[in-house]
Design a protein around this motif. Structure first.
Motif, PDB file in Angstrom:
ATOM      1  N   HIS A 172       2.164   4.629 -11.535  1.00 47.27           N
ATOM      2  CA  HIS A 172       2.646   3.434 -12.214  1.00 47.27           C
ATOM      3  C   HIS A 172       4.145   3.212 -12.069  1.00 47.27           C
ATOM      4  CE1 HIS A 172      -1.314   3.915 -14.057  1.00 47.27           C
ATOM      5  NE2 HIS A 172      -1.209   2.645 -14.481  1.00 47.27           N
ATOM      6  N   ALA A 173       4.824   3.990 -11.255  1.00 48.55           N
ATOM      7  CA  ALA A 173       6.273   3.797 -11.088  1.00 48.55           C
ATOM      8  C   ALA A 173       6.528   2.501 -10.326  1.00 48.55           C
ATOM      9  CB  ALA A 173       6.867   4.974 -10.326  1.00 48.55           C
TER      10      ALA A 173
ATOM     11  N   ASP B  12      12.459   3.330  -5.004  1.00 52.36           N
ATOM     12  CA  ASP B  12      13.589   3.188  -4.074  1.00 52.36           C
ATOM     13  C   ASP B  12      14.777   4.042  -4.520  1.00 52.36           C
ATOM     14  OD1 ASP B  12      12.177   1.446  -2.511  1.00 52.36           O
ATOM     15  OD2 ASP B  12      13.027  -0.368  -3.421  1.00 52.36           O
ATOM     16  N   ASN B  13      15.016   4.064  -5.812  1.00 47.41           N
ATOM     17  CA  ASN B  13      16.158   4.814  -6.330  1.00 47.41           C
ATOM     18  C   ASN B  13      15.956   6.320  -6.165  1.00 47.41           C
ATOM     19  OD1 ASN B  13      18.730   4.909  -7.849  1.00 47.41           O
ATOM     20  ND2 ASN B  13      17.471   5.917  -9.419  1.00 47.41           N
ATOM     21  N   ALA B  14      14.685   6.765  -6.333  1.00 50.41           N
ATOM     22  CA  ALA B  14      14.403   8.198  -6.254  1.00 50.41           C
ATOM     23  C   ALA B  14      14.301   8.705  -4.816  1.00 50.41           C
ATOM     24  CB  ALA B  14      13.108   8.518  -7.009  1.00 50.41           C
ATOM     25  N   LEU B  15      13.682   7.918  -3.934  1.00 53.46           N
ATOM     26  CA  LEU B  15      13.420   8.374  -2.566  1.00 53.46           C
ATOM     27  C   LEU B  15      14.401   7.812  -1.542  1.00 53.46           C
ATOM     28  CD1 LEU B  15       9.512   8.100  -2.479  1.00 53.46           C
ATOM     29  CD2 LEU B  15      10.926  10.082  -3.064  1.00 53.46           C
TER      30      LEU B  15
ATOM     31  N   LYS C  61       0.830  -1.204   0.000  1.00 52.72           N
ATOM     32  CA  LYS C  61       0.000   0.000   0.000  1.00 52.72           C
ATOM     33  C   LYS C  61       0.870   1.263   0.000  1.00 52.72           C
ATOM     34  CE  LYS C  61      -3.692   2.361   2.542  1.00 52.72           C
ATOM     35  NZ  LYS C  61      -3.010   3.663   2.527  1.00 52.72           N
ATOM     36  N   THR C  62       1.973   1.263   0.742  1.00 55.26           N
ATOM     37  CA  THR C  62       2.817   2.453   0.835  1.00 55.26           C
ATOM     38  C   THR C  62       3.511   2.737  -0.492  1.00 55.26           C
ATOM     39  OG1 THR C  62       3.182   2.011   3.199  1.00 55.26           O
ATOM     40  CG2 THR C  62       4.709   3.540   2.116  1.00 55.26           C
ATOM     41  N   TYR C  63       3.980   1.669  -1.184  1.00 60.75           N
ATOM     42  CA  TYR C  63       4.571   1.877  -2.524  1.00 60.75           C
ATOM     43  C   TYR C  63       3.538   2.508  -3.453  1.00 60.75           C
ATOM     44  CZ  TYR C  63       9.170  -0.328  -2.137  1.00 60.75           C
ATOM     45  OH  TYR C  63      10.485  -0.604  -1.824  1.00 60.75           O
ATOM     46  N   LYS C  64       2.306   2.038  -3.369  1.00 58.92           N
ATOM     47  CA  LYS C  64       1.248   2.562  -4.235  1.00 58.92           C
ATOM     48  C   LYS C  64       0.953   4.028  -3.890  1.00 58.92           C
ATOM     49  CE  LYS C  64      -3.397   1.536  -5.931  1.00 58.92           C
ATOM     50  NZ  LYS C  64      -4.554   0.610  -5.857  1.00 58.92           N
ATOM     51  N   ASP C  65       0.915   4.319  -2.592  1.00 54.90           N
ATOM     52  CA  ASP C  65       0.655   5.696  -2.161  1.00 54.90           C
ATOM     53  C   ASP C  65       1.759   6.632  -2.643  1.00 54.90           C
ATOM     54  OD1 ASP C  65      -1.625   4.865  -0.890  1.00 54.90           O
ATOM     55  OD2 ASP C  65      -0.736   4.797   1.114  1.00 54.90           O
ATOM     56  N   PHE C  66       3.031   6.191  -2.530  1.00 59.23           N
ATOM     57  CA  PHE C  66       4.144   7.025  -2.980  1.00 59.23           C
ATOM     58  C   PHE C  66       4.108   7.231  -4.487  1.00 59.23           C
ATOM     59  CE2 PHE C  66       7.497   6.546   0.643  1.00 59.23           C
ATOM     60  CZ  PHE C  66       6.557   7.049   1.540  1.00 59.23           C
ATOM     61  N   ALA C  67       3.732   6.176  -5.221  1.00 57.92           N
ATOM     62  CA  ALA C  67       3.665   6.279  -6.686  1.00 57.92           C
ATOM     63  C   ALA C  67       2.624   7.304  -7.115  1.00 57.92           C
ATOM     64  CB  ALA C  67       3.348   4.919  -7.286  1.00 57.92           C
ATOM     65  N   ASN C  68       1.532   7.405  -6.322  1.00 62.85           N
ATOM     66  CA  ASN C  68       0.474   8.369  -6.628  1.00 62.85           C
ATOM     67  C   ASN C  68       0.790   9.766  -6.104  1.00 62.85           C
ATOM     68  OD1 ASN C  68      -1.738   6.921  -8.011  1.00 62.85           O
ATOM     69  ND2 ASN C  68      -1.721   5.641  -6.186  1.00 62.85           N
ATOM     70  N   LYS C  69       1.630   9.825  -5.103  1.00 67.21           N
ATOM     71  CA  LYS C  69       1.919  11.100  -4.455  1.00 67.21           C
ATOM     72  C   LYS C  69       2.994  11.896  -5.193  1.00 67.21           C
ATOM     73  CE  LYS C  69       3.161  13.018   0.067  1.00 67.21           C
ATOM     74  NZ  LYS C  69       3.501  12.706   1.469  1.00 67.21           N
ATOM     75  N   TYR C  70       4.017  11.201  -5.729  1.00 59.65           N
ATOM     76  CA  TYR C  70       5.150  11.880  -6.356  1.00 59.65           C
ATOM     77  C   TYR C  70       5.173  11.639  -7.871  1.00 59.65           C
ATOM     78  CZ  TYR C  70       6.675  11.943  -1.477  1.00 59.65           C
ATOM     79  OH  TYR C  70       6.735  12.107  -0.125  1.00 59.65           O
ATOM     80  N   ASN C  71       5.830  12.556  -8.577  1.00 60.92           N
ATOM     81  CA  ASN C  71       6.031  12.414 -10.021  1.00 60.92           C
ATOM     82  C   ASN C  71       7.402  11.792 -10.282  1.00 60.92           C
ATOM     83  OD1 ASN C  71       3.590  13.613 -10.925  1.00 60.92           O
ATOM     84  ND2 ASN C  71       4.439  15.639 -10.429  1.00 60.92           N
ATOM     85  N   PHE C  72       7.437  10.680 -11.011  1.00 58.31           N
ATOM     86  CA  PHE C  72       8.686  10.002 -11.357  1.00 58.31           C
ATOM     87  C   PHE C  72       8.865  10.087 -12.870  1.00 58.31           C
ATOM     88  CE2 PHE C  72       7.167   8.088  -7.438  1.00 58.31           C
ATOM     89  CZ  PHE C  72       8.299   8.141  -6.641  1.00 58.31           C
ATOM     90  N   PRO C  73       9.961  10.692 -13.330  1.00 62.68           N
ATOM     91  CA  PRO C  73      10.189  10.882 -14.779  1.00 62.68           C
ATOM     92  C   PRO C  73      10.078   9.563 -15.550  1.00 62.68           C
ATOM     93  CG  PRO C  73      11.815  12.088 -13.514  1.00 62.68           C
ATOM     94  CD  PRO C  73      11.071  11.238 -12.542  1.00 62.68           C
ATOM     95  N   GLY C  74       9.313   9.624 -16.660  1.00 61.35           N
ATOM     96  CA  GLY C  74       9.188   8.461 -17.534  1.00 61.35           C
ATOM     97  C   GLY C  74       8.041   7.552 -17.173  1.00 61.35           C
TER      98      GLY C  74
END
Length: 492
Positions: A48-49, A55-58, A30-43
């Motif tokens: 959907h990150a 892990d690499n970004a945060l 759930k936390t990975y999903k929340d972070f994926a929705n909370k932050y913008n990851f290039p590409g």
């Protein structure tokens, strides 16, 4: 969730809680999903990150650190409720490792809890209470109070000596230490009551024994806490010289208690009608006060059976609650703290000592009540908790229960239910002996932390209100106020 509890030497509890691996994995997902929705990851589109990118970004430990905090914060309140603990203060959490996927997670904390004590006797409590209805003595006392408010003062015989509580009429000449006249204290005719506190005791002492027409010349010191009539000279002189002549010694003349007095003064047809009004008012006041007095005396008697004192943490919590309630009442009455102290006739230090003593008494009573409830097998069930929230008007009681449980506050509700049940049973089973207040058979009451002068202030206020009602022609209201004072005096 599994828990282990260890009692430490200082009485605190060390609790180890273990959360299932499945719960840990679900939280990580759930936390990975929340972070994926909370932050913008290039590409990657939002939400959907993949995990490696996050892990690499945060940072590799960002997610597991967040999950670790959530597991501890969310689980601790549930542990408290599951183990039926009653914490005193905040827990101390031990250094915790980070959660790991696919593995159960354990954390530990140490917390001070309400201790369990024993009573030296679990039999029904025996107490004394005043009679439920108004007694003839109480009615007589309140009729006398009404009578005293309609007293008159007349000149006593010329040979009457001034006593420590006399009413007198004085001629006063006052000068300061430099011999200058003090206009505020000089008068050809001033009514004065010895012992009233308007002037220092040293002033009164010089009048005792004088008769009408006699004079006295004397000097008194101006005290640091000067009474009201000396407030105008305080700080201006340290001594006052007086020349006093007793113009008259007064005597109190009370009206005769009869139907004519009842009609002319109070507006009742007969004296018996006044008595009946006072009796009915005392009956009503006692009906409201006796249950509280019964509960209070039961708890005092129960606390006397306790084999241990309450810990400091409980006393501090009780003191905090007492102060919150006290200042809430002051605010509701529109009274400042200074006004209260002045009315009660106590200092701030006396007030603090009083509250601390009350807190110690309350905490000990609570422990004794809890011990009795445990001995009697009284419990606060989940059904009781839901019913309590339903009775409070909660729209969704079951949901409210879960909210309180998640916040770690449900134990307060359980404790309240438990003690209410225990008090109800104790009151039902108590052995009560009716004893008229002031009689030789009345058992001495346990000493309460109270404000002695506050009682006098309350009595004076009641008398003033009676006098005002009489002056306005509202005799029934005057009788009600007098009766209320009688009921409160019995309760105290």
């Amino acid at each position: 969730m599994e828990t282990k509890v260890e009692t430490l030497e200082d009485g605190r509890l060390k609790v180890v809680a273990t959360v299932d691996a499945a719960d840990v994995d679900a939280r990580i997902k759930k936390t990975y999903k929340d972070f994926a929705n909370k932050y913008n990851f290039p590409g990657f589109r939002k939400g959907h990150a993949p995990r490696p990118v996050i892990d690499n970004a945060l940072g590799k430990e960002a997610v597991v650190a967040s999950v670790t905090d959530d597991v501890i914060n969310d689980t601790y309140p549930l542990v408290i409720d599951q183990l039926r603990l009653y914490p005193l203060g905040h827990p101390q959490f031990d250094q915790a490792d980070l959660v790991k996927g696919g593995q159960p997670y354990s954390f530990s904390f140490t917390v001070a809890v309400k201790p369990e004590i024993e009573l030296d006797d679990y039999s029904p409590v025996a107490i004394d209470l005043p009679p439920a209805g108004a007694t003839d003595t109480e009615v007589d006392e309140q009729i006398e109070l009404l009578r005293q408010h309609y007293q008159t003062l007349e000149d006593a015989p010329a040979n009457t000596k001034v006593k420590a509580d006399s009413y007198v009429e004085l001629s006063l000449e006052a000068t300061d230490a430099a011999g200058e006249p003090v206009a505020s204290l000089t008068s050809e005719s001033r009514p004065y009551v010895l012992g009233s506190g308007l002037l220092p005791e040293s002033f009164d002492e010089n009048l005792v024994g004088l008769k009408k027409g006699q004079e006295a010349e004397f000097t008194i010191d101006v005290p640091e806490d000067a009474p009201v009539l000396l407030s105008g000279v305080q700080g201006k002189t340290d001594k006052l010289n007086f020349k006093v002549t007793v113009n008259a010694v007064k005597k109190e003349v009370l009206p005769e208690l009869n139907d004519q007095w009842a009609k002319d003064t109070l507006g009742f047809d007969t004296l018996e009608a006044v008595r009946e009004q006072v009796r009915n008012s005392i009956d009503a006041q006692k009906a409201a006060m006796l249950p509280r007095m019964k509960e209070g005396r039961i708890l005092e008697a129960l606390a006397a059976r306790a084999t241990a004192e309450a810990p400091e943490g409980m006393v501090e919590e009780a003191e905090s609650n007492l102060l919150q309630d006290f200042f809430r009442q002051l605010q509701a009455q529109g009274m400042s703290f200074d006004m209260y102290l002045n009315q009660a006739g106590i200092t701030p230090d006396q007030f603090k000592a009083d509250v601390k003593q009350q807190a110690a008494d309350v905490a000990k009573q609570d422990l004794a009540l809890d011990a009795w409830a445990k001995h009697e097998g009284i419990e606060a069930t989940d059904e009781d908790v839901v019913a309590e929230f339903a009775a409070s008007g909660a729209e969704d009681p079951a949901k409210t229960v879960e909210e309180w449980r998640a916040a770690g506050n449900l134990h307060f509700v359980r404790q309240g239910i438990l003690r209410t049940k225990a008090v109800t049973r104790l009151m039902d089973e108590a052995v009560v002996t009716e004893v008229e207040p002031g009689s030789e058979d009345e058992a001495p009451k346990a000493k309460k932390a109270s404000k002695p002068k506050a009682k006098k202030a309350k009595k004076d206020a009641a008398e003033d209100e009676v006098a005002a009602d009489i002056a306005e022609g509202d005799a029934a209201a005057a009788a009600d106020v007098a009766a209320e004072a009688a009921a409160e005096q019995s309760a105290e």
